[in-house]
Design a protein around this motif. Structure first.
Motif, mmCIF file in Angstrom:
data_model
loop_
_atom_site.group_PDB
_atom_site.id
_atom_site.type_symbol
_atom_site.label_atom_id
_atom_site.label_comp_id
_atom_site.label_asym_id
_atom_site.label_seq_id
_atom_site.Cartn_x
_atom_site.Cartn_y
_atom_site.Cartn_z
ATOM 1 N N UNK A 66 15.070 -0.611 2.436
ATOM 2 C CA UNK A 66 15.214 0.357 3.519
ATOM 3 C C UNK A 66 15.164 -0.382 4.850
ATOM 4 N N UNK A 67 16.210 -0.178 5.606
ATOM 5 C CA UNK A 67 16.318 -0.819 6.911
ATOM 6 C C UNK A 67 16.321 0.308 7.942
ATOM 7 N N UNK A 68 15.132 0.790 8.285
ATOM 8 C CA UNK A 68 15.058 1.997 9.113
ATOM 9 C C UNK A 68 14.959 1.597 10.586
ATOM 10 N N UNK A 69 15.910 2.112 11.371
ATOM 11 C CA UNK A 69 15.949 1.738 12.794
ATOM 12 C C UNK A 69 14.872 2.454 13.598
ATOM 13 N N UNK A 70 14.618 3.695 13.210
ATOM 14 C CA UNK A 70 13.638 4.496 13.940
ATOM 15 C C UNK A 70 12.231 3.998 13.600
ATOM 16 N N UNK A 71 11.495 3.586 14.639
ATOM 17 C CA UNK A 71 10.216 2.929 14.380
ATOM 18 C C UNK A 71 9.192 3.851 13.720
ATOM 19 N N UNK A 72 9.121 5.074 14.212
ATOM 20 C CA UNK A 72 8.140 6.016 13.646
ATOM 21 C C UNK A 72 8.447 6.277 12.173
ATOM 22 N N UNK A 73 9.727 6.438 11.889
ATOM 23 C CA UNK A 73 10.147 6.672 10.509
ATOM 24 C C UNK A 73 9.826 5.458 9.636
ATOM 25 N N UNK A 74 10.080 4.284 10.223
ATOM 26 C CA UNK A 74 9.843 3.040 9.483
ATOM 27 C C UNK A 74 8.354 2.864 9.157
ATOM 28 N N UNK A 75 7.511 3.116 10.149
ATOM 29 C CA UNK A 75 6.070 2.933 9.924
ATOM 30 C C UNK A 75 5.526 3.934 8.913
ATOM 31 N N UNK A 76 5.990 5.176 9.032
ATOM 32 C CA UNK A 76 5.525 6.211 8.103
ATOM 33 C C UNK A 76 5.975 5.878 6.672
ATOM 34 N N UNK A 77 7.217 5.415 6.548
ATOM 35 C CA UNK A 77 7.741 5.069 5.217
ATOM 36 C C UNK A 77 6.970 3.860 4.657
ATOM 37 N N UNK A 78 6.667 2.898 5.514
ATOM 38 C CA UNK A 78 5.932 1.717 5.061
ATOM 39 C C UNK A 78 4.546 2.073 4.546
ATOM 40 N N UNK A 79 3.862 2.956 5.302
ATOM 41 C CA UNK A 79 2.529 3.398 4.850
ATOM 42 C C UNK A 79 2.622 4.089 3.494
ATOM 43 N N UNK A 80 3.615 4.980 3.376
ATOM 44 C CA UNK A 80 3.759 5.716 2.120
ATOM 45 C C UNK A 80 4.124 4.788 0.970
ATOM 46 N N UNK A 81 4.979 3.798 1.260
ATOM 47 C CA UNK A 81 5.393 2.867 0.199
ATOM 48 C C UNK A 81 4.203 2.073 -0.330
ATOM 49 N N UNK A 82 3.255 1.807 0.550
ATOM 50 C CA UNK A 82 2.055 1.064 0.126
ATOM 51 C C UNK A 82 1.044 1.984 -0.546
ATOM 52 N N UNK A 83 1.370 3.262 -0.596
ATOM 53 C CA UNK A 83 0.483 4.216 -1.245
ATOM 54 C C UNK A 83 -0.536 4.805 -0.312
ATOM 55 N N UNK A 84 -0.251 4.737 1.001
ATOM 56 C CA UNK A 84 -1.200 5.262 1.986
ATOM 57 C C UNK A 84 -1.003 6.740 2.263
#
Ligand SMILES: [Zn+2]
Length: 208
Positions: free
Chosen positions: A190-208
């Motif tokens: 996932x190459x998400x340009x929108x920073x908020x979307x990227x951070x939220x997705x990253x947290x969720x991907x790590x199981x947060x």
């Protein structure tokens, strides 16, 4: 490149798939679940083996063949013992073998209840891309977009837009990859340009 957050998701169905069969006891088409028991039958020097399934309504049985007319001499002694005691590990390998069940039963019902165990493989400080590798000890019938929409803060329509724009890539590449069943070894980037979307997705991907 040092811009990756790479996680691995190990997905295991919590319950084995069920066979959909016409039950000769109650006369209806019903799901059959594994009883967890194997049965061996000797016929001279030949053996038949089954895994026993039961109708969820009436306990009517269906014998799923494991092998038929197998010469005792050719059989691995460890397999023979597993069959004699319905060894749980061996039984589970049969129960979760979705293709094997489908081959015998024709119709099956896959479990949609899946446990996900996440592990971070690499976490660069300035990560911009998210890599998700899927590990499936047993096949499951879940569609990739359903899995991602359930685990990440991205709707299925948003996933589709990102996929079409090339911001989500799936390897190995398959046509309509998001709408296909998930497979062992798939890598989603996932190459998400929108920073908020990227951070939220990253947290969720790590199981947060
Ligand atoms: Zn029945």
């Amino acid at each position: 490149m040092c811009d990756i957050l790479h996680v691995e998701w190990t997905l295991s169905p919590k319950t084995p798939p069920r066979a959909i069969l016409r039950c000769s006891s109650c006369g209806d088409t019903r799901p059959f679940r594994s009883s967890g028991r194997t049965r061996l039958n000797a016929n001279g020097k030949q053996l038949d083996a089954w895994l026993i399934y039961k109708c969820v309504d009436c306990d009517g049985t269906w014998n799923r063949p494991i092998f038929e007319r197998q010469s005792v001499r050719c059989l691995d002694p460890a397999l023979l013992e597993a069959l004699q005691v319905s060894a749980p590990g061996y039984v589970a390998s049969l129960e979760f073998d979705q293709e094997g069940l489908k081959a015998r039963a024709g119709r099956i019902e896959e479990s949609e209840d899946i446990a996900i165990d996440g592990k971070v493989l690499r976490h660069d400080a300035d990560w911009r891309r998210i890599g998700i590798t899927l590990a499936l000890p047993y096949p499951c019938g879940l569609r990739l977009d359903r899995l991602l929409a359930a685990e990440l803060p991205l709707s299925r329509s948003r996933l589709q837009v990102l996929f079409e724009a090339g911001d989500i890539r799936v390897e190995p590449a398959r046509k309509d990859a998001l709408k296909r069943g998930i497979r062992d070894g798939t890598l989603i980037t996932l190459d998400l340009r929108d920073e908020a979307e990227r951070l939220a997705a990253g947290r969720a991907a790590m199981g947060g």
